[in-house]
Design a protein around this motif. Structure first.
Motif, PDB file in Angstrom:
ATOM      1  N   SER A  45      23.791  34.712  51.641  1.00 40.26           N
ATOM      2  CA  SER A  45      22.726  34.298  50.721  1.00 40.26           C
ATOM      3  C   SER A  45      23.083  33.048  49.934  1.00 40.26           C
ATOM      4  O   SER A  45      22.193  32.355  49.426  1.00 40.26           O
ATOM      5  N   ARG A  46      24.380  32.711  49.836  1.00 37.77           N
ATOM      6  CA  ARG A  46      24.760  31.514  49.093  1.00 37.77           C
ATOM      7  C   ARG A  46      25.452  30.467  49.963  1.00 37.77           C
ATOM      8  O   ARG A  46      26.117  29.568  49.441  1.00 37.77           O
ATOM      9  N   LEU A  47      25.283  30.567  51.270  1.00 37.88           N
ATOM     10  CA  LEU A  47      25.839  29.564  52.171  1.00 37.88           C
ATOM     11  C   LEU A  47      25.337  28.176  51.799  1.00 37.88           C
ATOM     12  O   LEU A  47      24.144  27.990  51.533  1.00 37.88           O
ATOM     13  N   THR A  48      26.216  27.209  51.789  1.00 41.34           N
ATOM     14  CA  THR A  48      26.019  25.792  51.466  1.00 41.34           C
ATOM     15  C   THR A  48      25.860  25.540  49.971  1.00 41.34           C
ATOM     16  O   THR A  48      25.759  24.383  49.566  1.00 41.34           O
ATOM     17  N   ASP A  49      25.833  26.578  49.135  1.00 41.72           N
ATOM     18  CA  ASP A  49      25.750  26.340  47.701  1.00 41.72           C
ATOM     19  C   ASP A  49      26.959  25.515  47.264  1.00 41.72           C
ATOM     20  O   ASP A  49      28.105  25.861  47.577  1.00 41.72           O
ATOM     21  N   PRO A  50      26.757  24.415  46.558  1.00 43.28           N
ATOM     22  CA  PRO A  50      27.871  23.520  46.228  1.00 43.28           C
ATOM     23  C   PRO A  50      29.023  24.167  45.478  1.00 43.28           C
ATOM     24  O   PRO A  50      30.153  23.675  45.545  1.00 43.28           O
ATOM     25  N   TYR A  51      28.766  25.271  44.766  1.00 43.40           N
ATOM     26  CA  TYR A  51      29.845  25.880  44.000  1.00 43.40           C
ATOM     27  C   TYR A  51      30.080  27.338  44.359  1.00 43.40           C
ATOM     28  O   TYR A  51      31.218  27.802  44.324  1.00 43.40           O
ATOM     29  N   ASP A  52      29.044  28.072  44.713  1.00 46.73           N
ATOM     30  CA  ASP A  52      29.235  29.486  45.038  1.00 46.73           C
ATOM     31  C   ASP A  52      29.741  29.698  46.462  1.00 46.73           C
ATOM     32  O   ASP A  52      30.284  30.758  46.762  1.00 46.73           O
ATOM     33  N   ASP A  53      29.563  28.728  47.338  1.00 42.53           N
ATOM     34  CA  ASP A  53      30.125  28.801  48.683  1.00 42.53           C
ATOM     35  C   ASP A  53      31.384  27.936  48.713  1.00 42.53           C
ATOM     36  O   ASP A  53      31.305  26.710  48.674  1.00 42.53           O
ATOM     37  N   PRO A  54      32.572  28.544  48.790  1.00 44.12           N
ATOM     38  CA  PRO A  54      33.807  27.752  48.718  1.00 44.12           C
ATOM     39  C   PRO A  54      34.032  26.837  49.916  1.00 44.12           C
ATOM     40  O   PRO A  54      34.920  25.981  49.874  1.00 44.12           O
ATOM     41  N   GLU A  55      33.247  26.983  50.982  1.00 43.55           N
ATOM     42  CA  GLU A  55      33.399  26.122  52.148  1.00 43.55           C
ATOM     43  C   GLU A  55      32.275  25.095  52.268  1.00 43.55           C
ATOM     44  O   GLU A  55      32.136  24.428  53.288  1.00 43.55           O
TER      45      GLU A  55
END
Length: 301
Positions: free
Chosen positions: A97-107
C-alpha cells in the motif's frame, strides 16, 4: 501452487548457496591467480548472486529456522550492505500500500516535490542522471549507499538500537571476508572494491524498473519476462509482481507460477510489463524512466 507446503529444506537454494561460495572461491583465488580480470568477473557474479540469495534468506529460505538461514549468508562478501539492515528495510518495503512512497517505502527512488525543489542544482543533476539506466549503473550504487548510510546514521543518533545492532553485526561479517582475502585471496584490495561496486551496479538493473508511481498499488510492480543470465542472477525476481503476491515462494517456483497464471499477473499489475532486459536497455539506457519528484503524491498526502 502458491498454497503448497514448502519442504523443511529447500535443496535447490541450498545447492545454489554452495555454488555461489564455490564461484567466489574460484574467482578470488584460482582465476585471479591465472588472470586478474577473469577473477574479477567471476567474483562480481558471485557477489551479485550472494545478494540475491540474501534476499531469499530474509524471506525464509532454505530452512525454516531463521538463524540457520542467516548463517548461510553471514559473510558480507558484498561489503557495503549489512544483512540485518537489508532484511529490515526490505520487509518494510513489502507493504504494497505504500510502495514508491518517498519516505514510507525504504526502497523508493522518489522524492516529494517540495524536497526535490529544495535541492541544489548539482544534486538535482545527479539524481536526474541516476534515473537513466546508464546513470543507475555508474552512480546508482554510490547514490544509494550514501542515502542509506545517512538515513541509518540519523536513526542511530536518534537512539535506534536495532539499526545500530545491524551495523555492529556487520563488522564481524566483513572481517570474515578480510580474513579470507588475506589468507587465500589473490584479488588486490582496490580490485575487490571495484568488484563489490560492479555487483551493486548489476543489481541496480533489477531495481531500476521494479516499481513505478501509480494511483493503485496493484499497478506499481513490474513483470520483466526475461529468461537470460540476468534473470538467473536475480533469482527470477524480474517476475516481481509474482514475488510481491507470493513473498514466501522460493525463487525456483516463480517461473512456473507466472506461466500458469500469466494473464492474471499481467492484469493484476495493470500491464506494467517488459519483454526482456534487452528491451529495458534499449528504451532507458540514455533516457530517464520517470521524474525524481513523485508525480502523484505530495508531502501533505
Amino acid at each position: 501452487m502458491a498454497e503448497q507446503r514448502l519442504p523443511k529444506v529447500e535443496w535447490p537454494t541450498l545447492v545454489l548457496v554452495a555454488g555461489c561460495y564455490g564461484l567466489y572461491a574460484l574467482g578470488t583465488v584460482w582465476a585471479a591467480q591465472l588472470w586478474l580480470p577473469l577473477g574479477m568477473a567471476l567474483t562480481i557474479v558471485a557477489l551479485a548472486l550472494h545478494s540475491s540469495l540474501s534476499h531469499e534468506v530474509l524471506h525464509g529460505h532454505p530452512f525454516q529456522n531463521k538463524v540457520l538461514n542467516a548463517a548461510l549468508v553471514f559473510p558480507a562478501i558484498g561489503l557495503f550492505v549489512p544483512y540485518l539492515r537489508f532484511k529490515d528495510t526490505h520487509l518494510d518495503h513489502h507493504l504494497d500500500s505504500r510502495l514508491t512512497d518517498p519516505y514510507d517505502d525504504p526502497e523508493s527512488n522518489y522524492l516529494y516535490a517540495e524536497d526535490w525543489q529544495a535541492l541544489s542544482k548539482w544534486r538535482q543533476a545527479v539524481l536526474l542522471f541516476n534515473n537513466t539506466l546508464v546513470g543507475r549503473l555508474l552512480v546508482g550504487p554510490l547514490v544509494g549507499q550514501v542515502c542509506f548510510m545517512v538515513s541509518d546514521w540519523q536513526a542511530i543518533l536518534g537512539g535506534d538500537r536495532r539499526v545500530l545492532a545491524g551495523w555492529l553485526w556487520h563488522v564481524p561479517a566483513v572481517l570474515v571476508v578480510v580474513w579470507w582475502m588475506r589468507t587465500f585471496g589473490a584479488v588486490p584490495g582496490w580490485a575487490y572494491l571495484i568488484c563489490a561496486y560492479a555487483a551493486l551496479s548489476i543489481l541496480k538493473i533489477r531495481t531500476f524498473l521494479e516499481h513505478q508511481a501509480h494511483e493503485r498499488a496493484r499497478g506499481r510492480t513490474v513483470i520483466i519476462e526475461d529468461r537470460g543470465p540476468l534473470a538467473w542472477i536475480f533469482l527470477n525476481n524480474n517476475l516481481h509482481v509474482v514475488h510481491h503476491m507470493h513473498p514466501k515462494m522460493p525463487w525456483y517456483r516463480l517461473p512456473e507460477l507466472f506461466r500458469s497464471n500469466r494473464e492474471r499477473y499481467l492484469s493484476r499489475n495493470d500491464g506494467y510489463y517488459f519483454a526482456s532486459y534487452g528491451e529495458v536497455f534499449r528504451r532507458f539506457f540514455w533516457r530517464r524512466k520517470d521524474p525524481v519528484a513523485h508525480p502523484l503524491w505530495k508531502r501533505d498526502g
